[in-house]
Design an enzyme around this catalytic site. Structure first.
Site, PDB file in Angstrom:
ATOM      1  N   GLU A 129       0.874  -1.156   0.000  1.00  0.00           N
ATOM      2  CA  GLU A 129       0.000   0.000   0.000  1.00  0.00           C
ATOM      3  C   GLU A 129       0.923   1.221   0.000  1.00  0.00           C
ATOM      4  OE1 GLU A 129      -3.397   1.986   2.839  1.00  0.00           O
ATOM      5  OE2 GLU A 129      -2.781  -0.064   3.221  1.00  0.00           O
ATOM      6  N   ARG A 160       5.262 -12.839   9.817  1.00  0.00           N
ATOM      7  CA  ARG A 160       5.967 -11.629   9.425  1.00  0.00           C
ATOM      8  C   ARG A 160       7.303 -11.545  10.147  1.00  0.00           C
ATOM      9  NH1 ARG A 160       3.776  -6.408   9.733  1.00  0.00           N
ATOM     10  NH2 ARG A 160       1.904  -7.196   8.760  1.00  0.00           N
ATOM     11  N   LYS A 168       4.355   1.126   9.733  1.00  0.00           N
ATOM     12  CA  LYS A 168       4.535   2.299   8.879  1.00  0.00           C
ATOM     13  C   LYS A 168       4.019   3.559   9.567  1.00  0.00           C
ATOM     14  CE  LYS A 168       3.017   0.311   4.964  1.00  0.00           C
ATOM     15  NZ  LYS A 168       2.552   0.175   3.578  1.00  0.00           N
TER      16      LYS A 168
HETATM   17  P1  ATP Z   1       0.987  -1.414   7.852  1.00  0.00           P
HETATM   18  O1  ATP Z   1       2.243  -1.487   8.658  1.00  0.00           O
HETATM   19  O2  ATP Z   1       0.613  -0.042   7.454  1.00  0.00           O
HETATM   20  O3  ATP Z   1      -0.144  -2.288   8.341  1.00  0.00           O
HETATM   21  P2  ATP Z   1       1.882  -3.324   5.973  1.00  0.00           P
HETATM   22  O4  ATP Z   1       3.200  -3.464   6.640  1.00  0.00           O
HETATM   23  O5  ATP Z   1       0.910  -4.434   5.967  1.00  0.00           O
HETATM   24  O6  ATP Z   1       1.223  -2.017   6.463  1.00  0.00           O
HETATM   25  P3  ATP Z   1       1.689  -3.261   3.118  1.00  0.00           P
HETATM   26  O7  ATP Z   1       2.055  -2.168   2.219  1.00  0.00           O
HETATM   27  O8  ATP Z   1       0.286  -3.714   3.138  1.00  0.00           O
HETATM   28  O9  ATP Z   1       2.157  -2.816   4.527  1.00  0.00           O
HETATM   29  O10 ATP Z   1       2.650  -4.497   2.904  1.00  0.00           O
HETATM   30  C1  ATP Z   1       2.944  -5.053   1.658  1.00  0.00           C
HETATM   31  C2  ATP Z   1       3.307  -6.488   1.830  1.00  0.00           C
HETATM   32  O11 ATP Z   1       4.395  -6.621   2.735  1.00  0.00           O
HETATM   33  C3  ATP Z   1       2.162  -7.262   2.425  1.00  0.00           C
HETATM   34  O12 ATP Z   1       1.965  -8.405   1.633  1.00  0.00           O
HETATM   35  C4  ATP Z   1       2.606  -7.615   3.806  1.00  0.00           C
HETATM   36  O13 ATP Z   1       2.142  -8.869   4.167  1.00  0.00           O
HETATM   37  C5  ATP Z   1       4.119  -7.602   3.690  1.00  0.00           C
HETATM   38  N1  ATP Z   1       4.727  -7.233   4.970  1.00  0.00           N
HETATM   39  C6  ATP Z   1       4.541  -6.115   5.676  1.00  0.00           C
HETATM   40  N2  ATP Z   1       5.236  -6.131   6.820  1.00  0.00           N
HETATM   41  C7  ATP Z   1       5.901  -7.313   6.839  1.00  0.00           C
HETATM   42  C8  ATP Z   1       6.796  -7.943   7.762  1.00  0.00           C
HETATM   43  N3  ATP Z   1       7.159  -7.352   8.906  1.00  0.00           N
HETATM   44  N4  ATP Z   1       7.291  -9.151   7.437  1.00  0.00           N
HETATM   45  C9  ATP Z   1       6.947  -9.741   6.290  1.00  0.00           C
HETATM   46  N5  ATP Z   1       6.119  -9.212   5.387  1.00  0.00           N
HETATM   47  C10 ATP Z   1       5.595  -8.014   5.643  1.00  0.00           C
HETATM   48 MG    MG Z   2      -1.111  -4.036   4.959  1.00  0.00          MG
END
Ligand code: ATP
Ligand code: MG
Length: 559
Positions: A36, A261, A271
């Protein structure tokens, strides 16, 4: 480019192997990375990127880069550009498959109409609060909306008018008609569309209804014919809902696979919180070298290979865990150890005059660029009567175990000569400002023909040839292993996470524009800060110290 370590077979690869064996997807492997665009990418995203692009690469498949921009927010362009740069920098290629979820708004709308026509969705006039209140709990079923049984025609009419802008924000929503007593709360008539009179960075003012994440996400994967839709564990409970939508619509149905994650100690990965650090000036920007963002890590001196190796090393599991940030730092050490040229840089200089060395003379001494890599060759460094050494390499009254310089003691200057200290000069405040030494011309190259030994070897820089630099030494941004401890992460900020040294002295080869990452002997790995360096001023960031803390960690865990 250094090689990326060979990966152990993770559980997702095993699923792919099984699918290929059964011909489930006609041997296709098609993944996607769907950020996003509401912030910069961080090391957690790097894990997802490496996993999705890595699996595609390994299985001769494809991986899309898709911006999940279903939420109209401001300033997206900067984020989009940074995400593109970061994924490329990590070494991945989406070829011509760069997509935006907003490109599918028309299709999503048509799918919603289909659900309404099939009696699977309805327009609801409850407010957001009312919807939440009537949702029930894990132990109690929810209550059905009084608008749940509107006729198909009425729903179509209202939905159409929602889209045309007849209603204000929040006045109506479109909800799926599933089951208000389903044990899974996600299935209790979730919202598909909300009214939001806001312009979108790509669709402008075309829409005033926007799809909810849960409605949109599965459709995006379906539209792009993704085979393995890989996401983090918190979406496990949403899978039945995605399945329901796709089954009701009778459209292409990817296989969603959840993994744990990445969490790192001493590190924040939300974020929202990272944005707060930037917005409130606790750091200098998204690319501040203390940030866990990919752009921050890059500026700190991380290489794509070090990040990819780290992710590989951590592996992919279904269990949540917290990884020690030392493992990330060590991945960088391992990589830079192979590739970074060794140079001499004095962080806190102390002047040494070699009284028996001819005044005005310069001699060039041979130095090895990288003992780990013979192909890196040799270079020449200038030596003269006046040199700088590290302040901490001299003690006026040293203990026995101090093998560096002291009055009457002899040490080796790296690649040069043995020197012996005879005298020291102090300023009015009693600080030592200069040493007087003699050198032994017989010890050129660092050994004595008479076989006498010295225990200490110091790095140094010739005074007339020294290049001035500003050096930034970084420490962890948070003092607590769990930055959220105590509820307020800002209170755990380390106020001494950046120490600036403004008077450091570097050997002249450091002005080479071709290279920017070095090992400063005995001081760590450093990278030129391209953003803050200019003709008049060289700035180097310390990426990571030498082995100390890693060795300590290994000792701690008993290795
Ligand atoms: P927010 O922190 O705002 O909830 P998000 O970290 O989920 O957002 P996205 O932009 O939706 O941010 O993430 C893009 C992709 O990265 C998603 O498929 C998410 O699953 C993956 N992702 C985000 N954070 C992690 C993490 N700590 N470890 C592994 N994958 C991650
Ligand atoms: Mg997300």
């Amino acid at each position: 480019m250094n090689e990326i370590k060979t990966e152990a077979v993770n559980f997702i690869q095993k699923i792919i192997d099984k699918d290929n064996a059964s011909g489930k997807w006609d041997n296709r492997v098609h993944t996607r990375f769907p950020p996003e665009p509401n912030g910069y990418l961080h090391i957690g995203h790097a894990k997802s990127i490496c996993l999705n692009f890595g699996l595609a690469e390994k299985n001769n498949g494809k991986c899309n880069l898709r911006f999940d921009d279903t939420n109209p927010v401001k300033e997206e362009e900067e984020y989009i550009q940074s995400i593109i740069d970061d994924v490329k920098w990590l070494g991945f290629d989406w070829e011509d498959r760069l997509f935006y979820a907003s490109d599918y708004f028309d299709q999503m709308h048509d799918f919603a109409v289909q659900l309404i026509q099939d009696g699977n969705a309805y327009v609801c006039d409850l407010t957001g609060d009312e919807i939440r209140e009537t949702r029930g709990t894990l132990n109690e079923p929810g209550t059905e909306s009084p608008f749940r049984n509107r006729s198909v025609d009425e729903n179509l009419d209202f939905f159409n008018r929602m889209m045309k802008g007849e209603f204000g924000n929040g006045e109506k929503v479109l909800r799926a008609k599933i089951d208000m007593s389903n044990p899974n709360l996600n299935m209790r008539d979730p919202v598909l569309y909300r009214i939001l009179h806001a312009s979108h960075h790509r669709t402008g003012d075309k829409w005033c209804i926007y799809p909810m994440y849960d409605w949109a996400h599965g459709l995006e994967d379906s539209i792009e014919q993704i085979t393995h839709s890989i996401c983090t564990l918190e979406f496990e409970d949403h899978r039945p809902l995605y399945d329901w939508y796709l089954d009701q619509l009778g459209v292409y149905h990817p296989h969603q696979i959840e993994f744990a994650r990445l969490n790192l100690n001493f590190t924040i990965m939300s974020k929202r919180k990272l944005k707060q650090l930037v917005d409130e000036n606790h750091v200098e920007g998204w690319d501040d070298p203390r940030m866990p963002t990919i752009s921050g890590l890059r500026r700190r001196g991380y290489t794509p290979e070090s990040i990819r190796n780290f992710v590989e090393d951590v592996g992919v599991t279904k269990r949540d865990s917290i990884i020690d940030v030392i493992r990330l730092e060590n991945a960088l050490r391992e990589d830079l150890n192979k590739r970074a040229p060794r140079v001499m840089g004095v962080l806190n200089p102390l002047k040494v005059v070699i009284t028996n060395y001819p005044d005005g003379e310069t001699e060039m001494l041979e130095a090895i660029n990288n003992p780990e890599d013979p192909s890196a060759g040799k270079r020449e460094i200038p030596f003269s009567r006046e040199i700088f050494i590290e302040k901490s390499d001299f003690m006026e009254d040293p203990p026995r175990k101090f093998f560096r310089l002291g009055p009457g003691r002899e040490v080796r200057l790296r690649y040069a000569y043995f020197i012996t200290c005879h005298d020291l000069i102090k300023n009015g405040n009693g600080e030592i400002v200069e040493l007087r030494c003699t050198y032994d011309p017989e010890t050129k190259g660092g050994s004595a023909p008479d076989g006498r030994k010295v225990k200490g070897t110091l790095h140094w820089v010739s005074v007339p040839h020294a290049v001035n630099a500003e050096i930034r030494l970084y420490d962890r941004l948070f003092l607590n292993e769990n930055p959220d401890k105590g509820g307020e992460f800002l209170q755990n900020l380390n106020s001494e996470s950046c120490k600036t040294l403004s008077n450091s002295k570097l050997e002249p080869s450091l002005t080479d524009p071709e290279n920017c990452t070095y090992q400063f002997e005995r001081n760590g790995y450093f990278i030129k800060d391209e953003k803050d360096s200019n003709r008049g001023k060289l700035v180097f960031n310390r990426a990571v110290s030498l082995r100390d803390s890693w060795a300590k960690f290994l000792k701690q865990i008993g290795k």
